[in-house]
Design an enzyme around this catalytic site. Structure first.
Site, PDB file in Angstrom:
ATOM      1  N   ARG A  94      -7.445 -20.499  -2.233  1.00  0.00           N
ATOM      2  CA  ARG A  94      -6.258 -20.525  -1.140  1.00  0.00           C
ATOM      3  C   ARG A  94      -5.268 -21.454  -1.302  1.00  0.00           C
ATOM      4  O   ARG A  94      -5.250 -22.617  -1.291  1.00  0.00           O
ATOM      5  CB  ARG A  94      -7.107 -20.489   0.156  1.00  0.00           C
ATOM      6  CG  ARG A  94      -6.168 -20.314   1.538  1.00  0.00           C
ATOM      7  CD  ARG A  94      -6.656 -20.392   2.661  1.00  0.00           C
ATOM      8  NE  ARG A  94      -5.615 -19.918   3.665  1.00  0.00           N
ATOM      9  CZ  ARG A  94      -4.647 -20.873   4.282  1.00  0.00           C
ATOM     10  NH1 ARG A  94      -4.734 -22.015   3.632  1.00  0.00           N
ATOM     11  NH2 ARG A  94      -3.835 -20.474   5.037  1.00  0.00           N
ATOM     12  N   LYS A 137       6.249  -1.487   2.105  1.00  0.00           N
ATOM     13  CA  LYS A 137       5.030  -1.226   2.740  1.00  0.00           C
ATOM     14  C   LYS A 137       3.971  -2.067   2.350  1.00  0.00           C
ATOM     15  O   LYS A 137       3.053  -2.130   1.761  1.00  0.00           O
ATOM     16  CB  LYS A 137       4.609   0.333   2.057  1.00  0.00           C
ATOM     17  CG  LYS A 137       4.037   1.236   3.065  1.00  0.00           C
ATOM     18  CD  LYS A 137       4.038   2.627   2.679  1.00  0.00           C
ATOM     19  CE  LYS A 137       3.036   3.349   3.215  1.00  0.00           C
ATOM     20  NZ  LYS A 137       3.140   3.379   5.008  1.00  0.00           N
ATOM     21  N   GLU A 148      12.234   2.627  14.165  1.00  0.00           N
ATOM     22  CA  GLU A 148      11.324   3.663  13.694  1.00  0.00           C
ATOM     23  C   GLU A 148      10.155   3.547  14.752  1.00  0.00           C
ATOM     24  O   GLU A 148      10.175   2.685  15.734  1.00  0.00           O
ATOM     25  CB  GLU A 148      10.767   3.479  12.208  1.00  0.00           C
ATOM     26  CG  GLU A 148      10.108   2.023  12.012  1.00  0.00           C
ATOM     27  CD  GLU A 148       9.786   1.763  10.556  1.00  0.00           C
ATOM     28  OE1 GLU A 148       9.521   2.704   9.767  1.00  0.00           O
ATOM     29  OE2 GLU A 148       9.443   0.752  10.332  1.00  0.00           O
ATOM     30  N   TYR A 199       0.941  -1.183   0.057  1.00  0.00           N
ATOM     31  CA  TYR A 199      -0.091   0.162   0.026  1.00  0.00           C
ATOM     32  C   TYR A 199       0.828   1.180   0.161  1.00  0.00           C
ATOM     33  O   TYR A 199       2.093   1.207   0.164  1.00  0.00           O
ATOM     34  CB  TYR A 199      -1.042   0.004   1.294  1.00  0.00           C
ATOM     35  CG  TYR A 199      -0.405   0.360   2.625  1.00  0.00           C
ATOM     36  CD1 TYR A 199       0.574  -0.613   3.099  1.00  0.00           C
ATOM     37  CD2 TYR A 199      -0.624   1.547   3.329  1.00  0.00           C
ATOM     38  CE1 TYR A 199       1.144  -0.047   4.570  1.00  0.00           C
ATOM     39  CE2 TYR A 199      -0.255   1.797   4.336  1.00  0.00           C
ATOM     40  CZ  TYR A 199       0.701   0.897   5.086  1.00  0.00           C
ATOM     41  OH  TYR A 199       1.195   1.201   6.056  1.00  0.00           O
ATOM     42  N   ARG A 227       8.248   4.235  -4.410  1.00  0.00           N
ATOM     43  CA  ARG A 227       8.165   3.458  -3.345  1.00  0.00           C
ATOM     44  C   ARG A 227       7.201   2.450  -3.614  1.00  0.00           C
ATOM     45  O   ARG A 227       7.631   1.400  -2.988  1.00  0.00           O
ATOM     46  CB  ARG A 227       7.963   4.270  -1.860  1.00  0.00           C
ATOM     47  CG  ARG A 227       7.993   3.427  -0.806  1.00  0.00           C
ATOM     48  CD  ARG A 227       8.085   4.223   0.427  1.00  0.00           C
ATOM     49  NE  ARG A 227       6.679   4.737   0.603  1.00  0.00           N
ATOM     50  CZ  ARG A 227       6.578   5.453   1.783  1.00  0.00           C
ATOM     51  NH1 ARG A 227       7.477   5.880   2.683  1.00  0.00           N
ATOM     52  NH2 ARG A 227       5.152   5.850   1.704  1.00  0.00           N
ATOM     53  N   LEU A 275      10.741   1.496   7.136  1.00  0.00           N
ATOM     54  CA  LEU A 275      10.285   2.084   6.088  1.00  0.00           C
ATOM     55  C   LEU A 275      10.896   3.386   5.487  1.00  0.00           C
ATOM     56  O   LEU A 275      11.077   4.301   6.409  1.00  0.00           O
ATOM     57  CB  LEU A 275       8.933   2.301   6.171  1.00  0.00           C
ATOM     58  CG  LEU A 275       8.003   2.590   4.977  1.00  0.00           C
ATOM     59  CD1 LEU A 275       7.724   1.573   4.178  1.00  0.00           C
ATOM     60  CD2 LEU A 275       6.832   3.452   5.125  1.00  0.00           C
TER      61      LEU A 275
HETATM   62  N1  PDD Z   1       2.563   5.018   7.791  1.00  0.00           N
HETATM   63  N2  PDD Z   1       7.111   3.977   9.131  1.00  0.00           N
HETATM   64  C1  PDD Z   1       6.120   3.076   9.002  1.00  0.00           C
HETATM   65  C2  PDD Z   1       6.185   1.834   9.696  1.00  0.00           C
HETATM   66  C3  PDD Z   1       5.047   3.692   8.597  1.00  0.00           C
HETATM   67  O1  PDD Z   1       3.946   3.110   8.519  1.00  0.00           O
HETATM   68  C4  PDD Z   1       5.075   4.997   8.227  1.00  0.00           C
HETATM   69  C5  PDD Z   1       3.902   5.758   7.320  1.00  0.00           C
HETATM   70  C6  PDD Z   1       6.107   5.718   8.130  1.00  0.00           C
HETATM   71  C7  PDD Z   1       6.292   7.050   7.545  1.00  0.00           C
HETATM   72  O2  PDD Z   1       6.356   6.953   6.086  1.00  0.00           O
HETATM   73  P1  PDD Z   1       5.971   8.395   5.454  1.00  0.00           P
HETATM   74  O3  PDD Z   1       6.476   9.661   5.877  1.00  0.00           O
HETATM   75  O4  PDD Z   1       6.414   8.126   3.919  1.00  0.00           O
HETATM   76  O5  PDD Z   1       4.572   8.667   5.587  1.00  0.00           O
HETATM   77  C8  PDD Z   1       7.404   5.274   8.734  1.00  0.00           C
HETATM   78  C9  PDD Z   1       1.376   5.663   7.090  1.00  0.00           C
HETATM   79  C10 PDD Z   1       1.068   7.058   7.186  1.00  0.00           C
HETATM   80  C11 PDD Z   1       0.254   4.649   7.403  1.00  0.00           C
HETATM   81  O6  PDD Z   1       0.534   3.676   7.346  1.00  0.00           O
HETATM   82  O7  PDD Z   1      -0.870   5.153   7.525  1.00  0.00           O
END
Ligand code: PDD
Length: 285
Positions: free
Chosen positions: A98, A146, A179, A31, A50, A203
């Site tokens: 499945r 992601k 993170e 996503y 990305r 990420l």
């Molecule tokens: N999440 N690390 C993780 C695990 C994340 O899920 C996110 C963002 C980030 C920050 O990435 P960015 O700056 O590109 O938004 C770092 C989004 C916002 C979400 O899952 O809703």
């Protein structure tokens, strides 16, 4: 709310996917979350890059060219009313009987997109900052993808909520910080902004890149290097970044104040520059 599903725009209530979708059965998909300011998708090229990286990481062919994504995304933005939106893009390996192995021959991936109004953190939160807890990072080793399979992140975020906090800062077995459960984390020590280096354990945040660019553009001293667990507890400031939160100060960690327990000068500087950048780049009209 108008959403996009497999070639069609429709009200969200009409969007349906079959129960055998591999996203539903296995969490087999990726996503993106893209902020939209004044109806312009922020850093779209970087988000699409990305997305391609994530698709490559799970060996799924990108169902659209960047040009097609760009057109679909502008169409989605137009069909929704808010000036500032956050877009959610979701691609799964499609619908198949499945079986853990990939469908062979491959099936059509499922492509879903929705838009919600974007509410960046309110003034009160910018002034108070948010609380965080620390916890072991028990996720897989491909956190640079992601992936929609977010169960560890969900459980880690809920730990924070249960503790009356907003985020969980994650520490790997090697004692280094990675993170947050849904954000990137920065430290400030002695006037220097510290960021962990991008690798497979975090990420690569689009907002993380913006923050470092802002540091360069404004001669803010910064270092990208591994950050040991001990350092986060003696940091002068802690910051989190994400597409929906932008940049926020973390003012308590495990119930103890970070620095003097208030959002610090580095936060104030970076937040201001971030807003200036947004205004100059996104709200030119
Ligand atoms: N999440 N690390 C993780 C695990 C994340 O899920 C996110 C963002 C980030 C920050 O990435 P960015 O700056 O590109 O938004 C770092 C989004 C916002 C979400 O899952 O809703």
């Amino acid at each position: 709310m108008t959403v996009y599903l497999n070639g069609q725009f429709m009200p969200i209530d009409e969007a349906r996917i079959p129960v055998l979708d591999r996203g539903f059965i296995f969490g087999d998909g990726v996503y993106e979350v893209i902020p939209v300011y004044s109806r312009f998708a922020f850093r779209l090229a970087e988000h699409l890059r990305r997305l391609q990286y994530s698709l490559d990481g799970i060996r799924l062919t990108n169902p659209h060219s960047d040009q097609e994504w760009t057109e679909l995304i502008s169409d989605l933005i137009e069909r929704n009313t808010a000036e500032d939106q956050y877009l959610y893009l979701h691609i799964t390996r499609g619908v198949a009987k499945r079986d853990h192995a990939f469908p062979n021959p491959a099936v059509q991936p499922t492509v879903f997109m929705m838009s919600n109004p974007l509410f960046t953190p309110p003034a009160a939160l910018l002034t108070s900052g948010v609380g965080a807890i620390s916890a072991p990072d028990n996720r897989w080793l491909n956190c640079d993808i992601k992936a929609i399979s977010l169960l560890p992140n969900v459980l880690l975020r809920q730990m924070a909520i249960d503790a009356g906090c907003a985020e969980t800062i994650l520490i790997r077995d090697d004692n280094f910080m990675t993170e947050g459960s849904a954000s990137n984390i920065f430290l400030v020590k002695n006037g220097v902004l510290l960021a962990p280096p991008k690798d497979n354990l975090m990420l690569p945040g689009i907002t993380y890149d913006v923050l470092l660019e802002i540091a360069v553009a404004n001669s803010i001293p910064y270092e990208v290097r591994k950050i040991a667990k001990e350092e986060i507890f003696i940091a002068d400031e802690l910051l989190l970044t994400s597409s929906t939160k932008e940049v926020l100060a973390i003012t308590t960690l495990d119930n103890k104040p970070v620095g003097d327990g208030k959002p610090g000068v580095m936060f104030a500087k970076l937040h201001k520059h971030y807003q200036d950048y947004k205004r100059d780049v996104m709200r030119k009209t």
